[in-house]
Design a protein around this motif. Structure first.
Motif, PDB file in Angstrom:
ATOM      1  N   UNK A  41       0.847  -1.206   0.000  1.00 17.08           N
ATOM      2  CA  UNK A  41       0.000   0.000   0.000  1.00 17.08           C
ATOM      3  C   UNK A  41       0.879   1.252   0.000  1.00 17.08           C
ATOM      4  N   UNK A  42       1.969   1.179   0.728  1.00 21.65           N
ATOM      5  CA  UNK A  42       2.898   2.316   0.781  1.00 21.65           C
ATOM      6  C   UNK A  42       3.465   2.599  -0.615  1.00 21.65           C
ATOM      7  N   UNK A  43       3.882   1.542  -1.315  1.00 25.88           N
ATOM      8  CA  UNK A  43       4.457   1.704  -2.670  1.00 25.88           C
ATOM      9  C   UNK A  43       3.400   2.293  -3.615  1.00 25.88           C
ATOM     10  N   UNK A  44       2.183   1.745  -3.570  1.00 26.24           N
ATOM     11  CA  UNK A  44       1.135   2.254  -4.477  1.00 26.24           C
ATOM     12  C   UNK A  44       0.850   3.734  -4.152  1.00 26.24           C
ATOM     13  N   UNK A  45       0.806   4.052  -2.844  1.00 29.16           N
ATOM     14  CA  UNK A  45       0.547   5.446  -2.445  1.00 29.16           C
ATOM     15  C   UNK A  45       1.632   6.367  -3.011  1.00 29.16           C
ATOM     16  N   UNK A  46       2.877   5.913  -2.958  1.00 29.17           N
ATOM     17  CA  UNK A  46       3.982   6.740  -3.476  1.00 29.17           C
ATOM     18  C   UNK A  46       3.873   6.896  -4.996  1.00 29.17           C
ATOM     19  N   UNK A  47       3.590   5.769  -5.693  1.00 35.44           N
ATOM     20  CA  UNK A  47       3.513   5.827  -7.168  1.00 35.44           C
ATOM     21  C   UNK A  47       2.364   6.757  -7.581  1.00 35.44           C
ATOM     22  N   UNK A  48       1.186   6.592  -6.943  1.00 36.48           N
ATOM     23  CA  UNK A  48       0.038   7.463  -7.266  1.00 36.48           C
ATOM     24  C   UNK A  48       0.338   8.914  -6.893  1.00 36.48           C
ATOM     25  N   UNK A  50       3.219  10.403  -6.825  1.00 36.91           N
ATOM     26  CA  UNK A  50       4.127  11.011  -7.825  1.00 36.91           C
ATOM     27  C   UNK A  50       3.335  11.401  -9.076  1.00 36.91           C
ATOM     28  N   UNK A  51       2.360  10.526  -9.428  1.00 35.84           N
ATOM     29  CA  UNK A  51       1.548  10.821 -10.616  1.00 35.84           C
ATOM     30  C   UNK A  51       0.654  12.045 -10.384  1.00 35.84           C
ATOM     31  N   UNK A  52       0.100  12.161  -9.157  1.00 30.61           N
ATOM     32  CA  UNK A  52      -0.833  13.257  -8.864  1.00 30.61           C
ATOM     33  C   UNK A  52      -0.115  14.574  -8.548  1.00 30.61           C
ATOM     34  N   UNK A  53       1.033  14.451  -7.855  1.00 28.05           N
ATOM     35  CA  UNK A  53       1.772  15.669  -7.476  1.00 28.05           C
ATOM     36  C   UNK A  53       3.153  15.612  -8.144  1.00 28.05           C
ATOM     37  N   UNK A  54       3.292  16.215  -9.286  1.00 22.78           N
ATOM     38  CA  UNK A  54       4.536  16.071 -10.053  1.00 22.78           C
ATOM     39  C   UNK A  54       5.785  16.506  -9.288  1.00 22.78           C
ATOM     40  N   UNK A  55       5.624  17.423  -8.318  1.00 21.96           N
ATOM     41  CA  UNK A  55       6.813  17.890  -7.594  1.00 21.96           C
ATOM     42  C   UNK A  55       7.452  16.755  -6.784  1.00 21.96           C
ATOM     43  N   UNK A 276      -5.436  24.074   2.929  1.00 22.91           N
ATOM     44  CA  UNK A 276      -4.765  24.067   1.609  1.00 22.91           C
ATOM     45  C   UNK A 276      -3.469  23.248   1.667  1.00 22.91           C
ATOM     46  N   UNK A 277      -3.608  22.101   2.422  1.00 20.22           N
ATOM     47  CA  UNK A 277      -2.411  21.255   2.573  1.00 20.22           C
ATOM     48  C   UNK A 277      -2.347  20.242   1.432  1.00 20.22           C
ATOM     49  N   UNK A 278      -1.711  20.636   0.342  1.00 20.64           N
ATOM     50  CA  UNK A 278      -1.538  19.692  -0.773  1.00 20.64           C
ATOM     51  C   UNK A 278      -0.085  19.253  -0.855  1.00 20.64           C
ATOM     52  N   UNK A 279       0.567  19.285   0.262  1.00 22.29           N
ATOM     53  CA  UNK A 279       1.984  18.871   0.258  1.00 22.29           C
ATOM     54  C   UNK A 279       2.063  17.419  -0.172  1.00 22.29           C
TER      55      UNK A 279
END
Ligand SMILES: Nc1ncnc2c1ncn2[C@@H]1O[C@H](COP(=O)(O)OP(=O)(O)OP(=O)(O)O)[C@@H](O)[C@H]1O
Length: 564
Positions: A41-48, A50-55, A276-279
């Motif tokens: 779940x951690x890996x999927x969260x990171x991959x998603x 990165x896709x959602x927040x390009x920074x 507005x926490x989109x970090x």
């Protein structure tokens, strides 16, 4: 009744204790698998993320998570596969152990068990009830440990990532045991009723199959079919009730899970809107908390699914405690030489089947010399078959002793007793198989010459040529496909092959016509040479035989005289 309940609870507890030790590897594997699920779940969260927040891609390399995801998936598949293997092995071992214990217990009690239990009920216990316990050992026991441990471990990981999400999921998780306890009572009752209905149907079906000829001849086919249909319908209703309760119980878990997902998602959205926490950190943490929720509820679902397996243990326990207790015996260490003739002595023997009905044998005392023939003569119910059952060791006198060569038979080992005795009953016991297999049952190691002389001795060769495959002709259970006389000849061939010094005959011509009876007696007289023979008979032809005539009336010896 109360005593039986306590006994069945003790038996079930004992099984649980044995099973819990065995499921330890499954519990470890499953806990490791839960931790891997956290990693996935951690890996999927990171991959998603990165896709959602390009920074995010500036600080993390997505390929690392993809590789970790693939590796963890492989590990998880291996762990789940191993869990399944262990579960199948544990179920198999438990069923094997239980069947062995039950068969040993039945053997210890001996054939007298059939005086109190139906063969249908016993078959159902050993075949179906034990089979139904597979789920208890392979599913319920691991699930009953993991439902608490796995969610706790997952909750700890969530707590480190999003403490308030852990609180929400934990609270929703707490609702599940409360709902399960409510449905659980209904589920247990429904599962137990379904088990009882299934047992009744199986036992009834088996008993009716065994007595199919009697049912057809008595014109009861329709009545019995109706009763079977009623029992089957009862089982259908009970099964539907179990499924209904199982569905409700599973739906309650789904509800708790959906509530947890919605609340966690709303809290995350709220945080985003208010602060507005989109970090990048918030996005991946929020995704992780949402993705891991199904894993949190999975062990609770497994527990609910395995709940009906639990009821099967208490159902089986109730049938097990119904078995009569094997009588604790003194060690039977005496042996008899099966090449020596046997002298049989009854010393003041009395017996009662039932306390209420009183003695069926009263103070019997007589002596049958080695190589002598004794006839037990008396009307139906005089006690002849009871005496034969005692001589076979199936039942023991309530008073007095029976001696073989001056040794009390209750001190002679069962193997030795069986090696000195050959028995031919009223109805020959024929197993489904070929004629040859049935004859060789008495001595599987017999040579071809021995087999041929047994066939000749019992005059089986007279009807072999009329059978399609001769000795290899298949005959059904109970001698289906043979006449009564032909089947009885197989018993004579067996007794001939066994060559035991004591021959017990319980109305061997009871169901035969006079001509066949005469021929069977002729062969039995030949077989009696050099053996001690005890023949129970009320047939006129049987009473003409020479020997010691013991006349019985209502279980009493009224006369003994030597004829011939
Ligand atoms: N399994 C049993 N349980 C209870 N009572 C039994 C049982 N077997 C026999 N009896 C009773 O014991 C008594 C003697 O029966 P037994 O079968 O020994 O008589 P028998 O002389 O062999 O009769 P038959 O010639 O009809 O076979 C009868 O009253 C019978 O009802």
């Amino acid at each position: 009744m109360q005593k039986d309940k306590i006994k069945s609870k003790l038996w079930a507890k004992q099984q649980t204790k044995i099973g819990q030790k065995a499921v330890f590897p499954i519990v470890i594997l499953s806990l490791l698998s839960s931790m891997i699920a956290v990693g996935l779940s951690w890996c999927i969260a990171q991959i998603l993320g990165i896709m959602l927040v390009p920074t995010l891609s500036l600080s993390f390399d997505v390929s690392v998570f993809i590789i970790a995801f693939v590796l963890l998936s492989i590990f998880r598949a291996i762990f789940i596969y191993s869990e399944e293997l262990f579960a199948a092995k544990i179920g198999l071992q438990a069923r094997h152990r239980l069947r062995k214990e039950l068969v040993q217990r039945i053997m210890q009690i001996g054939p007298s068990i059939l005086y109190k239990q139906s063969s249908g009920g016993l078959t159902t216990l050993i075949a179906d009830h034990v089979e139904s316990l597979d789920g208890y050992f392979s599913r319920w026991l691991p699930a009953s440990i993991l439902w608490f441990l796995s969610p706790c471990i997952i909750l700890v990981f969530i707590f480190f990532v999003q403490p308030w999400a852990a609180l929400i999921i934990g609270l929703c998780g707490l609702m599940v045991p409360i709902a399960q306890a409510t449905f659980g009572i209904g589920a247990a009752v429904a599962a137990r009723q379904q088990f009882v209905a299934m047992t009744r149907l199986q036992a009834r079906f088996l008993d009716r199959i065994q007595g199919i000829a009697t049912i057809v001849l008595a014109g009861r086919s329709e009545g019995e079919t109706e009763k079977l249909a009623k029992a089957a319908n009862e089982l259908r209703k009970r099964t539907m009730k179990v499924l209904r309760v199982a569905f409700l119980s599973s739906a309650s878990i789904d509800c708790a899970m959906i509530v947890a997902i919605v609340l966690v998602a709303m809290m995350d959205v709220g945080q985003f809107l208010n602060h507005h926490d989109t970090s990048s950190v918030h996005v991946t943490h929020a995704l992780f908390a949402l993705l891991i929720i199904p894993e949190f509820f999975a062990p609770l679902r497994s527990l609910a699914l395995a709940y009906q397996d639990k009821a099967k243990l208490s159902g089986t326990a109730a049938s097990v405690v119904e078995l009569p207790e094997p009588v604790l015996e003194i060690i039977r260490e005496n042996q008899l030489d099966h090449t020596q003739p046997i002298q049989v002595t009854f010393e003041d023997v009395s017996y009662r089947w039932d306390e209420k009905r009183g003695n069926v044998l009263n103070h019997l005392s007589f002596d049958i010399k080695a190589r002598d023939t004794a006839l037990l003569i008396g009307a139906s119910g005089a006690g002849k078959s009871t005496i034969i059952s005692m001589l076979l060791g199936f039942i023991k006198p309530n008073q007095g002793r029976i001696l073989f060569n001056n040794i009390d038979i209750s001190t002679i080992s069962y193997d030795s007793l069986s090696s000195v005795t050959a028995w031919i009953g009223q109805k020959p016991v024929i197993f489904a198989g070929t004629i040859k297999e049935n004859i060789l049952f008495a001595k599987p190691t017999a040579t071809e010459d021995e087999l041929q002389s047994a066939i000749k001795f019992a005059a089986i060769d007279q009807y072999l040529s009329s059978l399609p495959k001769g000795l290899d002709t298949f005959i059904g259970e109970g001698g289906f496909g043979l006449s009564g006389g032909q089947a009885q000849r197989i018993s004579i061939a067996r007794a001939y092959l066994k060559d035991a010094p004591l021959l017990l005959l319980d109305e061997p011509t009871a169901h035969l016509d006079p001509l066949t009876e005469q021929d069977i007696f002729k062969r039995l007289v030949k077989l009696a040479q050099n053996r001690t023979v005890i023949l129970a008979t009320h047939s006129a032809a049987g009473q003409q035989l020479n020997g010691l005539h013991l006349r019985l009336e209502h279980g009493r010896l009224i006369s003994q005289e030597r004829i011939g």
